[in-house]
Enzyme design. Structure first.
Site, mmCIF file in Angstrom:
data_model
loop_
_atom_site.group_PDB
_atom_site.id
_atom_site.type_symbol
_atom_site.label_atom_id
_atom_site.label_comp_id
_atom_site.label_asym_id
_atom_site.label_seq_id
_atom_site.Cartn_x
_atom_site.Cartn_y
_atom_site.Cartn_z
ATOM 1 N N GLY A 28 24.425 -4.411 7.998
ATOM 2 C CA GLY A 28 24.997 -3.502 6.789
ATOM 3 C C GLY A 28 24.708 -2.153 7.283
ATOM 4 N N GLU A 49 24.161 11.422 17.801
ATOM 5 C CA GLU A 49 22.866 11.058 17.169
ATOM 6 C C GLU A 49 22.840 9.394 17.185
ATOM 7 O OE1 GLU A 49 20.133 13.003 16.207
ATOM 8 O OE2 GLU A 49 19.389 10.999 16.456
ATOM 9 N N LYS A 58 18.138 -3.347 5.574
ATOM 10 C CA LYS A 58 17.060 -3.823 6.298
ATOM 11 C C LYS A 58 15.702 -3.261 5.908
ATOM 12 C CE LYS A 58 17.181 0.210 9.696
ATOM 13 N NZ LYS A 58 17.221 0.495 11.175
ATOM 14 N N ASN A 116 27.530 1.681 18.895
ATOM 15 C CA ASN A 116 27.433 0.983 17.659
ATOM 16 C C ASN A 116 28.477 -0.210 17.552
ATOM 17 O OD1 ASN A 116 25.457 2.532 16.451
ATOM 18 N ND2 ASN A 116 26.597 3.569 14.915
ATOM 19 N N CYS A 166 26.073 2.794 8.854
ATOM 20 C CA CYS A 166 26.812 3.152 10.033
ATOM 21 C C CYS A 166 27.370 2.216 10.473
ATOM 22 C CB CYS A 166 25.450 3.405 11.231
ATOM 23 S SG CYS A 166 24.634 4.854 10.338
ATOM 24 N N LYS A 188 19.511 18.184 -4.171
ATOM 25 C CA LYS A 188 18.962 17.710 -2.741
ATOM 26 C C LYS A 188 18.100 18.922 -2.166
ATOM 27 C CE LYS A 188 21.742 14.884 -0.443
ATOM 28 N NZ LYS A 188 22.739 14.329 0.409
ATOM 29 N N LYS A 245 28.988 7.367 21.173
ATOM 30 C CA LYS A 245 28.337 6.990 20.067
ATOM 31 C C LYS A 245 29.083 5.971 19.364
ATOM 32 C CE LYS A 245 26.400 6.840 15.971
ATOM 33 N NZ LYS A 245 24.982 6.785 15.796
ATOM 34 N N ASP A 304 22.810 22.602 2.177
ATOM 35 C CA ASP A 304 23.858 21.372 1.846
ATOM 36 C C ASP A 304 24.412 21.766 0.548
ATOM 37 O OD1 ASP A 304 23.455 18.012 2.077
ATOM 38 O OD2 ASP A 304 24.269 18.852 0.146
HETATM 39 C C1 UGA Z 1 22.320 1.875 13.622
HETATM 40 C C2 UGA Z 1 22.271 2.000 15.137
HETATM 41 O O1 UGA Z 1 21.260 1.027 15.353
HETATM 42 C C3 UGA Z 1 21.587 3.360 15.354
HETATM 43 O O2 UGA Z 1 21.459 3.378 16.762
HETATM 44 C C4 UGA Z 1 22.571 4.280 15.113
HETATM 45 O O3 UGA Z 1 22.257 5.778 15.490
HETATM 46 C C5 UGA Z 1 22.879 4.169 13.480
HETATM 47 O O4 UGA Z 1 23.465 2.845 13.235
HETATM 48 C C6 UGA Z 1 23.768 5.382 13.260
HETATM 49 O O5 UGA Z 1 25.003 5.353 13.644
HETATM 50 O O6 UGA Z 1 23.488 6.346 12.775
HETATM 51 P P1 UGA Z 1 20.885 1.583 11.436
HETATM 52 O O7 UGA Z 1 22.163 1.470 10.580
HETATM 53 O O8 UGA Z 1 19.659 2.419 10.943
HETATM 54 O O9 UGA Z 1 21.173 2.128 13.082
HETATM 55 O O10 UGA Z 1 20.322 -0.016 11.419
HETATM 56 P P2 UGA Z 1 20.253 -1.161 12.707
HETATM 57 O O11 UGA Z 1 18.706 -1.146 13.174
HETATM 58 O O12 UGA Z 1 21.011 -0.793 13.775
HETATM 59 O O13 UGA Z 1 20.627 -2.265 11.921
HETATM 60 C C7 UGA Z 1 21.834 -2.439 11.420
HETATM 61 C C8 UGA Z 1 22.073 -3.796 10.660
HETATM 62 O O14 UGA Z 1 22.074 -4.625 11.527
HETATM 63 C C9 UGA Z 1 21.023 -4.137 9.533
HETATM 64 O O15 UGA Z 1 21.487 -4.767 8.472
HETATM 65 C C10 UGA Z 1 20.222 -5.093 10.313
HETATM 66 O O16 UGA Z 1 19.618 -6.138 9.220
HETATM 67 C C11 UGA Z 1 21.093 -5.959 11.134
HETATM 68 N N1 UGA Z 1 20.799 -6.412 12.314
HETATM 69 C C12 UGA Z 1 19.990 -5.881 13.283
HETATM 70 C C13 UGA Z 1 20.664 -8.055 12.336
HETATM 71 O O17 UGA Z 1 21.221 -8.524 11.572
HETATM 72 N N2 UGA Z 1 20.268 -8.510 13.635
HETATM 73 C C14 UGA Z 1 19.733 -8.040 14.552
HETATM 74 O O18 UGA Z 1 19.284 -8.798 15.544
HETATM 75 C C15 UGA Z 1 19.519 -6.635 14.318
#
Ligand code: UGA
Length: 435
Positions: free
Chosen positions: A260, A147, A326, A211, A263, A35, A207, A30
């Site tokens: 939020g 990923e 989250k 999303n 990603c 870091k 990917k 990095d």
């Molecule tokens: C997301 C995707 O789920 C992953 O598959 C992907 O690899 C990742 O982005 C990425 O591109 O790196 P992540 O950002 O860790 O993962 O979070 P999620 O679990 O997807 O949640 C995203 C947001 O949606 C959170 O703010 C969560 O609170 C919200 N959410 C999720 C809802 O409001 N309702 C739901 O039913 C589920």
């Protein structure tokens, strides 16, 4: 296998430690010396369950090395590129870090080695990088291996993912790339993980379309929440009922404050920007609505808070429970919870905010907000309680105890995560999302 990982953010640090866990010899690079120093000392620079354990194990076994010196990647057979692709000023992805990483890497890559992109990039990026790589290092091959890890489950998702996607060129180079990646993921494949071999553009699209689909699913249920709020229906019961249809499925149908994080929001914007560049902007026009529905949830909660506080929040005590985007994360990038908190503060509310892990990361972005060290401290004397991230700690609060701490028993359940009956029984006015 000797592997290098370029970029030690959420993606790269977890990937590097997971590769060591799978038995490989890893050099992780990095540009940020702070870091690198922390990681080398076994100190994960962000909260991710399971990461500290595999990091320490990798360091103790000697299978991982952290460095800022790119030349140390020389001799690795596979070089993973896991740097960030943040949102640029126009909404399109900023590819500065990917381009710089690949350019720097190219000086040390040899023929018969593989440069494997993991970062989320606009479709077409891999083909462009492949051309420059083969011009600089004939015989080296560029592949894309997106990923799908979720924060909070990142280690598990890396070691035992739902699927592996390899985007490879056609012909012999593609076949050797598949063989090399099969060796990297031998343990994962032995568990029966599905593996899909596709072309470069398809891998990039898999990917971003995954999303985009997830974001659309969340905004769909939040649109239903908006309707339910008008007609007095219950969106949670609705989600349970439609979720029983296996074609729809119950997962990712939780209405609330919307999505939020680092990603989904940026990826749907970058995807729209790329489609417009490609002349097919109309195909993704709906993602503008997905984004707008999502952002309306935040405005809705601010308005709801104002209504519950008699039309003006000035000088009113608001307890905020949850700041991370989250639970099980300290990530506040584009967090609906932090956004709402900052807006209420700006409107003149006296906010006391608490998150089990994200106070520090939130304070870096919004130092003006008052952060406290426990839920009790936030709740004491509150005129209004906002539950904005569904940490178990908040789900498990005893509403009778909370009633004894607050000034007025009014709660907004921004994630529909509280036991409504128990809170009502304890004397609270409970306002959920779309219920
Ligand atoms: C997301 C995707 O789920 C992953 O598959 C992907 O690899 C990742 O982005 C990425 O591109 O790196 P992540 O950002 O860790 O993962 O979070 P999620 O679990 O997807 O949640 C995203 C947001 O949606 C959170 O703010 C969560 O609170 C919200 N959410 C999720 C809802 O409001 N309702 C739901 O039913 C589920």
């Amino acid at each position: 296998m000797r592997i290098s990982v370029i970029g030690c953010g959420y993606l790269g640090a977890v990937h590097a430690a997971s590769m060591a866990k799978l038995g490989h010899e890893v050099v992780a690079v990095d540009v940020d010396p702070v870091k690198i120093e922390r990681l080398a000392a076994g100190d994960a620079p962000f909260f991710e369950p399971g990461l500290p354990e595999i990091l320490s194990e990798a360091i103790e076994s000697g299978r991982i090395r952290f460095t800022t010196d790119m030349s140390e990647v020389a001799g690795s057979r596979v070089h993973f590129v896991a740097v960030g692709t943040p949102q640029g000023p126009t909404g399109a992805a900023d590819l500065t870090y990917v381009d710089a990483a690949v350019a720097a890497l190219t000086q040390y890559v040899a023929a018969d080695e593989f440069v494997v992109g993991k970062s989320t990039v606009p479709v077409g990026t891999a083909a462009r990088l492949a051309t420059s790589l083969s011009a600089a290092v004939p015989g080296a091959t560029l592949v894309w291996n997106p990923e799908f890890l979720r924060e909070g489950f990142a280690v598990q998702d890396t070691i035992s993912p739902d699927r592996l996607v390899y985007g490879v060129p056609s012909g012999a180079a593609g076949e050797s790339a598949v063989a090399a990646l099969d060796e990297v993921y031998a343990t994962t494949l032995a568990e029966g993980t599905p593996r899909l071999v596709v072309d470069l553009a398809t891998a990039e699209l898999v990917k971003v379309s995954a999303n985009a689909f997830l974001a659309t699913k969340i905004s769909f249920i939040n649109a239903m929440a908006e309707i339910a709020e008008v007609v007095g229906a219950d969106v949670t019961a609705l989600a349970d009922a439609i979720g029983h249809d296996a074609r729809i499925g119950r997962k990712f149908l939780n209405a609330g404050l919307g999505f939020g994080g680092g990603c989904l929001p940026k990826d749907i914007r970058a995807f729209q920007a790329r489609a417009t560049e490609l002349g097919v902007g109309e195909s993704l026009a709906f993602l503008a609505d997905v984004d707008a529905i999502n952002l309306r949830r935040r405005a809705h909660v601010v308005t709801l808070a104002e209504d519950l506080l008699g039309g003006d929040v000035t000088g009113k005590h608001v307890a905020v429970l949850g700041l991370a985007f989250k639970p099980n994360s300290d990530d506040v990038r584009d967090s609906p919870a932090l956004d709402i908190t900052a807006r209420l503060h700006e409107l003149g509310a006296v906010v006391s905010a608490y998150d089990p892990e994200a106070n520090g990361t939130a304070a870096r972005i919004h130092p003006e907000v008052h952060y406290v060290d426990s839920a009790d401290e936030a709740l004491r004397g509150a005129d209004l309680v906002l539950v904005l991230t569904e940490w178990n700690e908040f789900r498990q609060l005893d509403p009778a105890v909370v009633a004894g701490l607050v000034e007025r028993p009014v709660v907004v359940d921004g994630r529909n995560c509280l036991d409504r009956d128990a809170w009502t029984a304890a004397g609270f006015t409970v306002r959920g999302m779309g219920r």
